[in-house]
Design a protein around this motif. Structure first.
Motif, PDB file in Angstrom:
ATOM      1  N   ARG A  75       4.001   6.285 -12.893  1.00 17.09           N
ATOM      2  CA  ARG A  75       4.162   6.119 -11.436  1.00 17.09           C
ATOM      3  C   ARG A  75       5.349   5.201 -11.120  1.00 17.09           C
ATOM      4  O   ARG A  75       6.072   5.413 -10.137  1.00 17.09           O
ATOM      5  CB  ARG A  75       2.877   5.551 -10.832  1.00 17.09           C
ATOM      6  CG  ARG A  75       1.712   6.537 -10.796  1.00 17.09           C
ATOM      7  CD  ARG A  75       0.413   5.845 -10.452  1.00 17.09           C
ATOM      8  NE  ARG A  75       0.445   5.229  -9.119  1.00 17.09           N
ATOM      9  CZ  ARG A  75      -0.512   4.411  -8.671  1.00 17.09           C
ATOM     10  NH1 ARG A  75      -1.545   4.106  -9.443  1.00 17.09           N
ATOM     11  NH2 ARG A  75      -0.411   3.905  -7.450  1.00 17.09           N
ATOM     12  N   ASP A 110       8.470   7.027 -11.214  1.00 16.89           N
ATOM     13  CA  ASP A 110       8.621   7.811  -9.986  1.00 16.89           C
ATOM     14  C   ASP A 110       8.802   6.929  -8.750  1.00 16.89           C
ATOM     15  O   ASP A 110       8.830   7.434  -7.624  1.00 16.89           O
ATOM     16  CB  ASP A 110       7.394   8.710  -9.789  1.00 16.89           C
ATOM     17  CG  ASP A 110       7.281   9.779 -10.864  1.00 16.89           C
ATOM     18  OD1 ASP A 110       8.324  10.168 -11.417  1.00 16.89           O
ATOM     19  OD2 ASP A 110       6.143  10.208 -11.157  1.00 16.89           O
ATOM     20  N   ASP A 156       6.746   4.700  -7.340  1.00 20.36           N
ATOM     21  CA  ASP A 156       5.562   4.727  -6.478  1.00 20.36           C
ATOM     22  C   ASP A 156       5.262   3.298  -6.014  1.00 20.36           C
ATOM     23  O   ASP A 156       4.805   2.457  -6.800  1.00 20.36           O
ATOM     24  CB  ASP A 156       4.379   5.296  -7.261  1.00 20.36           C
ATOM     25  CG  ASP A 156       3.099   5.373  -6.438  1.00 20.36           C
ATOM     26  OD1 ASP A 156       3.079   4.848  -5.311  1.00 20.36           O
ATOM     27  OD2 ASP A 156       2.112   5.946  -6.944  1.00 20.36           O
ATOM     28  N   SER A 157       5.489   3.013  -4.760  1.00 21.43           N
ATOM     29  CA  SER A 157       5.337   1.646  -4.246  1.00 21.43           C
ATOM     30  C   SER A 157       3.891   1.244  -4.010  1.00 21.43           C
ATOM     31  O   SER A 157       3.610   0.092  -3.667  1.00 21.43           O
ATOM     32  CB  SER A 157       6.129   1.494  -2.944  1.00 21.43           C
ATOM     33  OG  SER A 157       5.599   2.336  -1.938  1.00 21.43           O
ATOM     34  N   THR A 158       2.938   2.171  -4.192  1.00 17.54           N
ATOM     35  CA  THR A 158       1.525   1.837  -3.958  1.00 17.54           C
ATOM     36  C   THR A 158       0.841   1.272  -5.203  1.00 17.54           C
ATOM     37  O   THR A 158      -0.352   0.943  -5.162  1.00 17.54           O
ATOM     38  CB  THR A 158       0.747   3.084  -3.482  1.00 17.54           C
ATOM     39  OG1 THR A 158       0.717   4.056  -4.551  1.00 17.54           O
ATOM     40  CG2 THR A 158       1.394   3.712  -2.267  1.00 17.54           C
ATOM     41  N   ILE A 159       1.578   1.138  -6.293  1.00 19.21           N
ATOM     42  CA  ILE A 159       0.994   0.645  -7.551  1.00 19.21           C
ATOM     43  C   ILE A 159       0.294  -0.692  -7.351  1.00 19.21           C
ATOM     44  O   ILE A 159      -0.784  -0.932  -7.898  1.00 19.21           O
ATOM     45  CB  ILE A 159       2.087   0.513  -8.637  1.00 19.21           C
ATOM     46  CG1 ILE A 159       2.568   1.894  -9.075  1.00 19.21           C
ATOM     47  CG2 ILE A 159       1.582  -0.290  -9.833  1.00 19.21           C
ATOM     48  CD1 ILE A 159       3.793   1.862  -9.978  1.00 19.21           C
ATOM     49  N   ALA A 191       7.607  -1.379  -1.283  1.00 20.97           N
ATOM     50  CA  ALA A 191       8.231  -0.238  -0.598  1.00 20.97           C
ATOM     51  C   ALA A 191       9.731  -0.442  -0.412  1.00 20.97           C
ATOM     52  O   ALA A 191      10.499   0.531  -0.361  1.00 20.97           O
ATOM     53  CB  ALA A 191       7.563  -0.008   0.746  1.00 20.97           C
TER      54      ALA A 191
END
Length: 502
Positions: A25, A28, A30-33, A41
């Motif tokens: 992630r 990729d 993914d800022s929600t990690i 973000a």
């Protein structure tokens, strides 16, 4: 690169398996990690810097050509934290002469400024454009250039985010401005303009750094990722302390960069990991040891500098996932800045009232929130670690660093050492945001030399004292043990201090 050592063999396979999808992630972006409401973000572009920073190469080639054609052979860098630590390790690794000014100590600044600026290019690095130390340095150098009859626009290079006040005023003044990526945080900026502009001006082939980082980054989300292994070790094999030893390292100064990256990223919500930089393996206490060459270390990381940069950035944010903290904010750094500003304002208005010392000797004054009658009494406290914070001159007052070994030997506790105010942009976050179990020794001094900060209404001596007092107050407010030793004469004071702590 190689990640080996006896501790590596003990890594938790279940923990490794849990991190593999997180690393994918991260690849990729993914800022929600790290959960909702984090700064991720707007802070993940560092992941792609090994490739994205190649877009800077034409601009940096042009900048280097300008410097060469104007015989600007001496590179001076003014910056704090991420703006200076990465360029410093890059220059040391490539054996280039870079003058780094990351202090507000007047003697250190005076000692660093070249005798003439005729052949100097001065790089001013501030992501926010408001870093008080760096803006003060800029004001000083503009004044010094004018005194030499030199046009500031022919010697200054500014690195800052787009849209900052520093960018606006610099362009009005005709200075060369290179914009950094606003979606890269300061301590993750080694492979951004902040690290690469000074390197390019020094004549370093930065494409090698980027090549090495890119090749390694392609493997960091895979099952055998060294970043996953390193993050798992930092999470499971220590609760707080780990040791870094640079004995025979191919990247001198790397530990200071790692110290900032890990401590400032992880030290929040009363958790964190604190790197303790030691000169030899036998000094490692309270945690496992990491070395950068073959030897008797728990973990050995053999890598090029570009590989180290991207490895540690990945490992740090994966560690933050495990610790459940936001890797990209630094709330307690801002707190110390606010306290400094308030004290400085009182000093300017001549309204500041200093505390009275609890002990006065011929060599120093002693201040503390603890009931002690002698400096060595402070060592009877039982913290997880001691931290020495020397608001003195790096390269001038280096004898004070002996305190670290003395206190470590006497207490059998890990001891960190930081130059003030630069550590405020590094371990300063963990001191106040991490585990509340440190004991803090501030060393300040009477100023023999001083410097006005042009147009600001105060001197560097006032700024550095406000920084020390502001941070000391923030620590004391948390009921952490703090002692400040104010030297009346730096040289004789340090010598007496070494005796009194022995």
């Amino acid at each position: 690169m190689r990640l080996v050592g006896p501790l590596v063999e003990q890594v938790d396979s279940k923990l490794i398996a849990s991190l593999i999808p997180i690393a994918q992630r991260l690849s990729d972006m993914d800022s929600t990690i790290w959960g909702a409401n984090t700064e991720a973000a707007n802070r993940l572009n560092w992941v792609n810097l090994p490739t994205a920073s190649r877009d800077l190469l034409p601009q940096l080639d042009s900048l280097s050509a300008w410097a060469r054609s104007n015989n600007l052979t001496q590179v001076v860098l003014c910056g704090m934290g991420g703006s200076s630590l990465a360029p410093e390790v890059i220059s040391s690794t490539y054996k280039k002469n870079l003058v780094v000014i990351d202090s507000t100590y007047p003697g250190q600044i005076l000692n660093s400024v070249p005798n003439t600026l005729k052949n100097s290019v001065i790089v001013i690095g501030s992501k926010s454009g408001t870093t008080i130390e760096t803006i003060s340095h800029l004001d000083l150098f503009v004044s010094l250039l004018e005194k030499e009859g030199l046009a500031a626009k022919n010697h200054l290079v500014i690195i800052t985010d787009p849209g900052t006040e520093l960018e606006k005023t610099s362009k009005i003044s005709g200075y060369r401005v290179i914009n950094a990526d606003p979606q890269v945080g300061g301590r993750f900026s080694a492979l951004s303009a902040f690290g690469l502009v000074p390197a390019a001006l020094l004549g370093i082939d930065i494409s090698v750094l980027l090549d090495d980082a890119e090749e390694l980054s392609n493997s960091l989300s895979k099952a055998d990722s060294p970043a996953i292994i390193l993050a798992a070790l930092l999470f499971s094999k220590t609760d707080q302390i780990f040791n870094l030893c640079e004995e025979n390292s191919n990247c001198p100064g790397l530990s200071d960069w790692i110290e900032q990256l890990v401590a400032e990223s992880t030290g929040k919500n009363q958790v964190g990991r604190l790197p303790v930089v030691v000169s030899k393996k036998s000094e490692a206490l309270g945690g496992f040891s990491i070395g950068f060459t073959s030897g008797d270390f728990d973990v050995i990381i053999e890598a090029s500098l570009g590989e180290h940069f991207i490895l540690w950035e990945w490992a740090t944010v994966l560690l933050c996932y495990l610790l459940q903290v936001d890797p990209f904010n630094q709330p307690n750094v801002a707190e110390a800045k606010e306290r400094t500003g308030k004290i400085l304002a009182l000093m300017i208005d001549q309204q500041f009232k200093a505390d009275k010392p609890i002990l006065e000797t011929a060599n120093y004054s002693l201040f503390s929130n603890m009931k002690i009658a002698h400096p060595s009494d402070f060592l009877t406290s039982t913290p997880a670690y001691f931290s020495i914070m020397a608001y003195l001159g790096k390269g001038i007052d280096d004898e004070v660093k002996v305190l670290r070994q003395l206190i470590s030997l006497k207490t059998s506790k890990p001891v960190t050492f930081g130059w003030g105010p630069r550590f405020l942009h590094s371990t300063g976050q963990l001191h106040k945001g991490g585990q509340m179990n440190g004991a803090f020794i501030q060393v300040t001094a009477e100023m023999v030399d001083d410097l006005e900060i042009p147009g600001r209404g105060y001197k560097f001596s006032q700024l550095i004292m406000a920084q020390a007092l502001g941070d000391g107050a923030a620590l004391a407010e948390r009921n952490l043990p703090v002692v400040r030793i104010h030297l009346k004469n730096t040289k004789t004071g340090i010598a007496k201090l070494l005796t009194d702590f022995n």
